[in-house]
Scaffold this motif. Structure first.
Motif, PDB file in Angstrom:
ATOM      1  N   HIS A  99       0.855  -1.185   0.000  1.00  0.00           N
ATOM      2  CA  HIS A  99       0.000   0.000   0.000  1.00  0.00           C
ATOM      3  C   HIS A  99       0.887   1.229   0.000  1.00  0.00           C
ATOM      4  CE1 HIS A  99      -3.391   2.600   0.700  1.00  0.00           C
ATOM      5  NE2 HIS A  99      -2.723   3.186   1.667  1.00  0.00           N
ATOM      6  N   PRO A 100       0.689   2.194  -0.916  1.00  0.00           N
ATOM      7  CA  PRO A 100      -0.242   2.200  -2.053  1.00  0.00           C
ATOM      8  C   PRO A 100      -0.009   1.007  -2.985  1.00  0.00           C
ATOM      9  CG  PRO A 100       0.700   4.376  -1.730  1.00  0.00           C
ATOM     10  CD  PRO A 100       1.416   3.469  -0.800  1.00  0.00           C
ATOM     11  N   ALA A 101      -1.068   0.684  -3.719  1.00  0.00           N
ATOM     12  CA  ALA A 101      -1.127  -0.603  -4.396  1.00  0.00           C
ATOM     13  C   ALA A 101      -0.057  -0.828  -5.448  1.00  0.00           C
ATOM     14  CB  ALA A 101      -2.510  -0.753  -5.036  1.00  0.00           C
ATOM     15  N   THR A 102       0.780  -1.807  -5.206  1.00  0.00           N
ATOM     16  CA  THR A 102       1.627  -2.402  -6.246  1.00  0.00           C
ATOM     17  C   THR A 102       2.090  -3.759  -5.741  1.00  0.00           C
ATOM     18  OG1 THR A 102       3.393  -1.998  -7.836  1.00  0.00           O
ATOM     19  CG2 THR A 102       3.922  -1.513  -5.539  1.00  0.00           C
ATOM     20  N   ARG A 147      -1.370  11.264  -5.043  1.00  0.00           N
ATOM     21  CA  ARG A 147      -2.501  10.829  -4.220  1.00  0.00           C
ATOM     22  C   ARG A 147      -3.280   9.738  -4.941  1.00  0.00           C
ATOM     23  NH1 ARG A 147      -1.954  11.278   0.653  1.00  0.00           N
ATOM     24  NH2 ARG A 147      -4.138  10.625   0.780  1.00  0.00           N
ATOM     25  N   GLU A 148      -3.407   9.931  -6.237  1.00  0.00           N
ATOM     26  CA  GLU A 148      -4.104   8.989  -7.105  1.00  0.00           C
ATOM     27  C   GLU A 148      -3.576   7.561  -6.906  1.00  0.00           C
ATOM     28  OE1 GLU A 148      -4.432   8.759 -12.013  1.00  0.00           O
ATOM     29  OE2 GLU A 148      -3.040  10.109 -11.058  1.00  0.00           O
ATOM     30  N   ALA A 149      -2.277   7.469  -6.680  1.00  0.00           N
ATOM     31  CA  ALA A 149      -1.638   6.157  -6.586  1.00  0.00           C
ATOM     32  C   ALA A 149      -2.103   5.368  -5.361  1.00  0.00           C
ATOM     33  CB  ALA A 149      -0.120   6.310  -6.553  1.00  0.00           C
ATOM     34  N   TYR A 150      -2.730   6.056  -4.387  1.00  0.00           N
ATOM     35  CA  TYR A 150      -3.202   5.358  -3.185  1.00  0.00           C
ATOM     36  C   TYR A 150      -4.413   4.486  -3.485  1.00  0.00           C
ATOM     37  CZ  TYR A 150       0.005   7.758  -0.072  1.00  0.00           C
ATOM     38  OH  TYR A 150       1.134   8.189   0.570  1.00  0.00           O
ATOM     39  N   PRO A 379     -12.030   2.615  -3.074  1.00  0.00           N
ATOM     40  CA  PRO A 379     -11.169   1.694  -3.808  1.00  0.00           C
ATOM     41  C   PRO A 379      -9.708   1.798  -3.369  1.00  0.00           C
ATOM     42  CG  PRO A 379     -11.653   3.581  -5.186  1.00  0.00           C
ATOM     43  CD  PRO A 379     -12.406   3.777  -3.891  1.00  0.00           C
ATOM     44  N   SER A 380      -9.457   1.491  -2.103  1.00  0.00           N
ATOM     45  CA  SER A 380      -8.109   1.541  -1.561  1.00  0.00           C
ATOM     46  C   SER A 380      -7.912   0.298  -0.712  1.00  0.00           C
ATOM     47  CB  SER A 380      -7.951   2.798  -0.699  1.00  0.00           C
ATOM     48  OG  SER A 380      -6.963   2.583   0.287  1.00  0.00           O
ATOM     49  N   PHE A 381      -6.787  -0.352  -0.867  1.00  0.00           N
ATOM     50  CA  PHE A 381      -6.549  -1.584  -0.104  1.00  0.00           C
ATOM     51  C   PHE A 381      -6.417  -1.305   1.392  1.00  0.00           C
ATOM     52  CE2 PHE A 381      -4.522  -3.389  -4.157  1.00  0.00           C
ATOM     53  CZ  PHE A 381      -5.715  -3.961  -4.544  1.00  0.00           C
ATOM     54  N   ASP A 382      -6.260  -0.036   1.737  1.00  0.00           N
ATOM     55  CA  ASP A 382      -6.160   0.284   3.157  1.00  0.00           C
ATOM     56  C   ASP A 382      -7.522   0.554   3.771  1.00  0.00           C
ATOM     57  OD1 ASP A 382      -4.203   0.350   5.145  1.00  0.00           O
ATOM     58  OD2 ASP A 382      -4.362   2.531   5.296  1.00  0.00           O
ATOM     59  N   ARG A 397     -32.249 -13.609   4.977  1.00  0.00           N
ATOM     60  CA  ARG A 397     -31.013 -12.968   4.536  1.00  0.00           C
ATOM     61  C   ARG A 397     -29.871 -13.294   5.477  1.00  0.00           C
ATOM     62  NH1 ARG A 397     -33.363  -7.188   2.547  1.00  0.00           N
ATOM     63  NH2 ARG A 397     -34.750  -8.143   1.013  1.00  0.00           N
ATOM     64  N   TYR A 398     -28.740 -13.533   4.885  1.00  0.00           N
ATOM     65  CA  TYR A 398     -27.534 -13.800   5.660  1.00  0.00           C
ATOM     66  C   TYR A 398     -26.454 -12.858   5.162  1.00  0.00           C
ATOM     67  CZ  TYR A 398     -30.244 -17.857   6.836  1.00  0.00           C
ATOM     68  OH  TYR A 398     -31.248 -18.666   7.263  1.00  0.00           O
ATOM     69  N   VAL A 399     -25.960 -12.023   6.060  1.00  0.00           N
ATOM     70  CA  VAL A 399     -24.979 -11.019   5.660  1.00  0.00           C
ATOM     71  C   VAL A 399     -23.694 -11.223   6.457  1.00  0.00           C
ATOM     72  CG1 VAL A 399     -24.606  -8.556   5.275  1.00  0.00           C
ATOM     73  CG2 VAL A 399     -26.927  -9.451   5.541  1.00  0.00           C
ATOM     74  N   ALA A 400     -22.579 -11.062   5.785  1.00  0.00           N
ATOM     75  CA  ALA A 400     -21.303 -11.035   6.500  1.00  0.00           C
ATOM     76  C   ALA A 400     -20.407 -10.010   5.831  1.00  0.00           C
ATOM     77  CB  ALA A 400     -20.637 -12.414   6.485  1.00  0.00           C
ATOM     78  N   ARG A 401     -19.553  -9.440   6.650  1.00  0.00           N
ATOM     79  CA  ARG A 401     -18.688  -8.379   6.133  1.00  0.00           C
ATOM     80  C   ARG A 401     -17.247  -8.661   6.532  1.00  0.00           C
ATOM     81  NH1 ARG A 401     -19.265  -1.880   6.371  1.00  0.00           N
ATOM     82  NH2 ARG A 401     -17.152  -1.389   7.052  1.00  0.00           N
ATOM     83  N   CYS A 402     -16.341  -8.367   5.635  1.00  0.00           N
ATOM     84  CA  CYS A 402     -14.918  -8.505   5.946  1.00  0.00           C
ATOM     85  C   CYS A 402     -14.253  -7.152   5.816  1.00  0.00           C
ATOM     86  CB  CYS A 402     -14.265  -9.521   5.001  1.00  0.00           C
ATOM     87  SG  CYS A 402     -12.470  -9.622   5.216  1.00  0.00           S
ATOM     88  N   ASP A 403     -13.662  -6.688   6.908  1.00  0.00           N
ATOM     89  CA  ASP A 403     -12.930  -5.417   6.874  1.00  0.00           C
ATOM     90  C   ASP A 403     -11.437  -5.652   6.652  1.00  0.00           C
ATOM     91  OD1 ASP A 403     -15.008  -3.501   7.304  1.00  0.00           O
ATOM     92  OD2 ASP A 403     -15.177  -4.297   9.348  1.00  0.00           O
ATOM     93  N   THR A 404     -10.943  -6.725   7.237  1.00  0.00           N
ATOM     94  CA  THR A 404      -9.517  -7.038   7.109  1.00  0.00           C
ATOM     95  C   THR A 404      -9.373  -8.547   6.994  1.00  0.00           C
ATOM     96  OG1 THR A 404      -9.018  -5.181   8.572  1.00  0.00           O
ATOM     97  CG2 THR A 404      -7.257  -6.771   8.192  1.00  0.00           C
TER      98      THR A 404
END
Lengths: 474, 640
Positions: A99-102, A147-150, A379-382, A397-404
């Motif tokens: 991060h930034p993404a590469t 900044r765009e590169a982030y 749209p940032s991997f961070d 309904r079944y919902v799950a979320r992933c933050d990390t």
């Protein structure tokens, strides 16, 4: 006439780095990156795109020859070895992400290992480690000029932009170039940078990493021969700035004594658990969690009872692929990775085989998937997250979320799991001695006298006919 | 918002939404992929596919006489410029780089390959001569040997006769009892084959060997093997310097054909200059010429690279409108590729010219996708962008790739395109042309091996940049080939500018204007203007940062300096190749003139090769004012 510019500061810094500046944190993290890159690369030597590149590169041979990973009897000129090994590393999109993404390691390590084998006096493991970190550091600095590169990119594929610069810097370091030569290496490399994003999700994307490794190495060697480029290449909008819309470069402090602050120290990399674009890891983890919730509440549940699946993901055009037709598209498809996870309760290397991609059950599930891009999902991997919501025919309904996800820099892979990933990857190609040799050498790299020993382990293949050849003397 | 639309209703809602005005974010939150599916043209309707189809299907009869004529002029000029370019420092550096890369193979390794091929042939021979009960172990051995060789495709280049062995083996395996295999290859014939790969003839031609090929006999001769391999190596490395046309001087590697055994003493080196034994590539069939280097051969891609560098090394090569240097990226690639193609598939002159023209045409079409591209560039150096594509297109055509492979070649080439302008006026600028040539060839070769890339690379897709990454205002157009033979090549309507002296094209206007002032001052004929006469020099030229250099330091900077070229022409009456030598650049008179230069950028003088002008106004010490002006129509050789 020229003031001391940013480009020159980079040249001077690359020249001035020395091993005393490597901190424990940086050594540890970069060793993990090297091990992971080697494992991913070894596995990648069994891909179609690698074989095409290898066949092509075998047109060329030279007196100076470097190893091809996972091939006991093939040698190539250093550039082509860097090229094909770089392709191997990124062939499955299984390599590390920063991060930034590469993808920082794939452009650097193949170039360094190929170069090291051809040098008259063998660099030590510590030399290799330093050059590797210089290559990583330069990429990190350059990514911070915009900044765009982030954000997840839209125009150029970052490894094709910063990767070639990292490879040039690392190669220049290993060659021991002067500050002016290091500057020229960066300037020449800038003329080899930049591949548009449209070739993501095709066989040509791995070529971006292979070319970054090869052309960075080439830039350093041309600079060594005295070829010159613009010494202000990093300073100008019409220089390295052409790859960004908001370019704002800053000088690199020439490292004094041993208190250099590495970017890798502050910002660790992510290691992938599945061979797919990093964004897929969030959606897979969320899908698995949603599936677990559903299984817990419904007995003998059948996936055909799912009416629809909603993915809430960040907006990124090139990883939004509703019906992937090839493995490369599948690796860049939120929809595919979520559906595979729901169907199989796991996503693995084999999930991306042609037969798995073409399963009717999977295609049916894909037709029920919708993608939403909520405003708060950047749209940032961070910062990004993924949410998977399943709705059954009964309206539950079944919902799950992933933050990390596990493997992200906020939740790093344990050393045990990292070594396990390497072993599984490398065992597809190497014999046990080779696998253990690489783990051992990488783990102790700062104490290894000649880093080319890595190359010899990387050639210890396991396949039966290869062994036949090495023992038979017909 | 995500709670807003849930379930199946989203699809229906979407179509309603499409017709209403909504904030962009609301639309974005919807089922975006479905939108894209609707918006994407069918694969065969894409701009990218139309280009692939054009490259693959355009025919020689599409070349009009004007196009033929103009492109032949380009070929001639490009070769000439390249040959003089092969005397430059930057060319020398590039060549050293490539030679270092591809010097001769480790002799021990080469010996191993020879040995393996010979052993393969030997086993074939044993098989042909042995009793049926000996066949299974021999076949097993052959399978192993064959696989070893199959994993090394270049071995077949190294010893072309391997193919002959394989054919013999196939015939043997397909033979029936009624057609016994031994009759298909008599002992003398088999000996011939073995000989033809360089085995000293007496060894294999001896009757006992031909008639009794048991392993025992073979091992009895084993000590001699080492010696004979050495002989083979010598023959392969030194060889004769005969050959056809300009392939003359390629590694001798006695190009034997079966039934023409090498019997008798080693071939003698011909008289004449010492052959260049530094071969830079293994495969005798894959060797391409280097401009101005009689004995040097490189791999095709590296030959394309160094010859491309040579072509642009002095900035002496042709310039088109919109601005790019079209030939230098294409010609070295198609020449190198022609060298690489086998004798029976060499392109004819017309095929060659067609491929070249396709490379030029594609560049012209791509340049017209952007208005920005009509002006002197600011971000990317055009040959590094369109040149790579042109080279890929020309090579794809020469390789007779199908339409889909041709568009993959373009898409792969896109990933290898683009170098920043900042490296103009440095040694790295010629590298841009060299790389365009090399990487385009590489893209075509990779496409011919089945490598795939984006099928939408030329189409403007927002959010996933393809070729439009290089432009701010990109509007692609399909390239249609009309059904009759009436394709209109852009070269027909837009001729080429050929340079008269080795500098950026823009320098030609200002040099002509200054030369006319020189004539007024000293009249015709030799003679120089004394700086003491001159009080002030005013240049009225277009605004372009990268050709505005008040005091150039190097030849590369001098080639990109309005000031330098104006002063050189004012001083000497002309600008020539010699004007850019280090000694000429450092002349005190010239530096004195340079210190008196002022520049103006009039509004009516745009940075565009089609409408710019150059004006030089010299104020003499006495106060007299002399003026020279060069407008487009009078620049000899410039693009009309």
């Amino acid at each position: 006439m020229l003031r001391k510019g940013i480009t020159e500061s980079f040249g001077a810094a690359i020249h001035a780095f020395n091993t005393t500046q490597l901190t424990d944190g940086v050594i540890n993290r970069s060793k993990r990156m090297m091990l992971d890159t080697l494992g991913v690369g070894l596995l990648g030597t069994r891909t179609a795109v690698f074989n095409k590149a290898l066949t092509y590169s075998q047109l060329f041979m030279s007196h100076e020859s470097s190893s091809v990973w996972g091939k006991s009897e093939v040698n190539l000129p250093p550039h082509y070895a860097a090229f094909v090994n770089g392709i191997a590393v990124h062939s499955m999109d299984f390599d590390d992400t920063w991060h930034p993404a590469t993808h920082p390691s794939g452009a650097v390590l193949p170039a360094l290992l190929a170069l090291a084998e051809t040098l008259p006096s063998q660099p030590s493991g510590l030399d290799l480690l330093l050059a590797f970190n210089v290559g990583i550091e330069v990429q990190g600095r350059l990514m911070r000029f915009s900044r765009e590169a982030y954000n997840i990119p839209e125009r150029f594929h970052p490894p094709s932009v910063v990767g070639v610069m990292g490879s040039a810097a690392a190669s220049a370091k290993l060659l021991g170039l002067s500050p002016a030569q290091c500057t020229n290496a960066l300037a020449i490399a800038a003329s080899s940078a930049g591949a548009p994003l449209a070739n993501a999700a095709t066989q040509t994307k791995p070529l971006h990493i292979g070319n970054a490794a090869r052309r960075g190495l080439e830039a350093a060697q041309l600079a060594q021969r005295g070829l010159k480029g613009n010494p202000a290449i990093l300073d100008m909008n019409c220089g390295f700035g052409v790859y960004y819309k908001d370019y704002s470069p800053s000088a690199m402090a020439v490292p004094a004594s041993s208190d250099f602050k590495w970017i890798l120290e502050d910002q660790d990399v992510a290691f992938k658990r599945i061979p797919a674009h990093l964004g897929m890891h969030w959606v897979v983890d969320a899908a698995l969690a949603a599936r677990a919730k559903l299984e817990n509440s419904v007995r003998n549940f059948d996936l055909s009872q799912i009416r629809n699946v909603t993915l809430r993901v960040p907006p990124s055009k090139y990883v939004d692929c509703p019906f992937p037709a090839t493995e490369h598209q599948a690796r860049h498809s939120f929809q595919f990775n979520a559906s595979s996870a729901l169907l199989d309760n796991k996503v693995t290397v084999s999930s991306f085989s042609e037969t798995q991609i073409n399963r009717p059950a999977l295609k049916e599930l894909l037709s029920k998937v919708k993608v939403e891009t909520p405003k708060d999902n950047l749209p940032s991997f961070d910062k990004m997250y993924c949410e998977v919501e399943m709705e059954t025919d009964q309206g539950q309904r079944y919902v799950a979320r992933c933050d990390t996800f596990y493997g992200h820099w906020r939740k790093p892979l344990s050393q045990k799991d990292l070594v396990e990933k390497f072993s599984v990857n490398a065992s597809s190609v190497l014999c046990t001695e080779g696998v253990e040799g690489v783990i051992d050498v990488t783990g102790n790299i700062e104490r290894v006298r000649e880093c080319s020993i890595l190359g010899s382990y990387l050639r210890m293949t396991s396949s039966q006919h290869e062994q036949l050849y090495s023992t038979r003397s017909w | 918002m995500s709670q807003w639309f849930t379930g199946a209703s989203k699809y229906t809602l979407y179509s309603v939404l499409q017709k209403t005005i909504r904030p962009v974010w609301a639309v974005r939150g919807l089922h975006k992929s479905a939108v894209e599916v609707l918006r994407h043209p069918a694969p065969e309707d894409t701009v990218t596919a139309s280009f692939g189809k054009f490259i693959s299907e355009v025919k020689p009869q599409h070349l009009s006489s004007v196009v033929l004529h103009r492109s032949k002029r380009m070929v001639l000029d490009s070769i000439g410029v390249g040959v003089i370019g092969s005397t430059t420092d930057v060319f020398e550096l590039a060549l050293q780089h490539c030679q270092n890369d591809l010097t001769i193979v480790d002799p021990a390794e080469k010996l191993l390959f020879t040995k393996k091929v010979l052993e393969f042939g030997w086993t074939v021979q044993c098989l042909l001569c042995s009793e049926p009960d000996r066949h299974p172990p021999l076949l097993e051995k052959l399978a192993i040997q064959q696989q070893w060789l199959a994993e090394r495709p270049w071995v077949s280049h190294f010893v072309p006769q391997l193919e002959e062995f394989k054919r013999v083996l196939e015939r043997f395996l397909q033979a029936t009892p009624s057609d016994p295999p031994t009759t298909s290859l008599s002992p003398p014939q088999s000996a011939n084959i073995a000989c033809s790969i360089g085995q000293p003839a007496p060894l294999l031609a001896s009757p006992e060997l031909s008639l009794d090929c048991s392993d025992a006999t073979r091992s009895a001769y084993a000590p001699n093997h080492q010696q004979s391999y050495e002989g083979t190596r010598l023959a392969l490395f030194t060889g004769t310097r005969g050959g056809r046309g300009r392939r003359k001087g390629r590694r001798g590697s006695q190009r034997l054909v079966p039934n023409q055994p090498l019997i008798g003493p080693e071939p003698k080196l011909p008289s004449g200059p010492e052959p260049d034994l530094t071969w830079h590539m293994y495969a005798p069939d894959d060797i391409s010429s280097v401009y101005g280097r009689r004995g040097t051969r490189l791999s095709p891609t590296l030959a394309a690279f160094v010859n491309g560098v040579a072509t642009h090394s002095m900035d002496f090569d042709d310039t088109w409108h919109p601005a790019t240097h079209p030939s230098g990226a294409v010609l070295p690639a198609v020449l190198a590729l022609s060298d690489m193609m086998s004798a029976n598939s060499k392109p004819s002159g017309l095929d060659f010219l067609l491929a070249f023209n396709i490379g030029i045409e594609i560049q012209g079409r791509l340049m017209r996708f952007s208005n920005e591209a009509h002006n002197i560039p600011k971000r990317f150096h055009p040959p590094s962008v369109v040149g790579t594509m042109g080279s890929a297109a020309a090579c794809a055509r020469l390789l007779s790739l199908d339409p889909s492979q041709c568009s993959h070649a373009l898409a792969i080439a896109t990933s290898l395109s683009g170098a920043p302008m900042a490296n103009a006026a440095t040694q790295s600028k010629p590298l841009h042309i060299g790389n365009a040539s090399r990487l385009g060839l590489e893209a075509a070769l990779l496409a011919s091996r089945g490598l795939e890339a984006s099928s939408l690379v030329l189409d403007a897709v927002t959010g996933v940049a393809g070729f439009n990454a290089f432009y701010e205002d990109y509007v692609p157009q399909p390239l249609e080939l009309s059904n009759d033979d009436g394709h209109m090549f852009l070269l027909e309507e837009q001729d080429m500018g050929f340079k008269r002296f080795p500098a950026h094209l823009g320098m030609h206007w200002v040099a002509d204007a200054a030369a006319s002032v020189h004539k007024i001052l000293v009249g015709f004929g030799p003679g120089t203007v004394s700086p003491a006469q001159v009080q002030d020099i005013l240049l009225r030229v277009p605004k372009s940062k990268y050709i505005n250099r008040p005091f150039p330091d190097s030849e590369h900077e001098a080639r990109h300096s309005f000031q330098f070229n104006a002063c050189s022409a004012l001083l000497d009456g002309e600008v020539t190749v010699q004007s850019f030598t280090p000694a000429a650049i450092r002349r005190p008179d010239l530096l004195a003139l340079l210190s008196r230069v002022r520049m103006e950028h009039p509004q009516d003088n745009p940075a565009n090769f089609n409408s710019m002008y150059g004006e030089v106004q010299v104020t003499l010490v006495g106060g007299d004012i002399l003026k020279g002006r060069q407008t487009l129509s009078t620049v000899t050789g410039a693009t009309r």
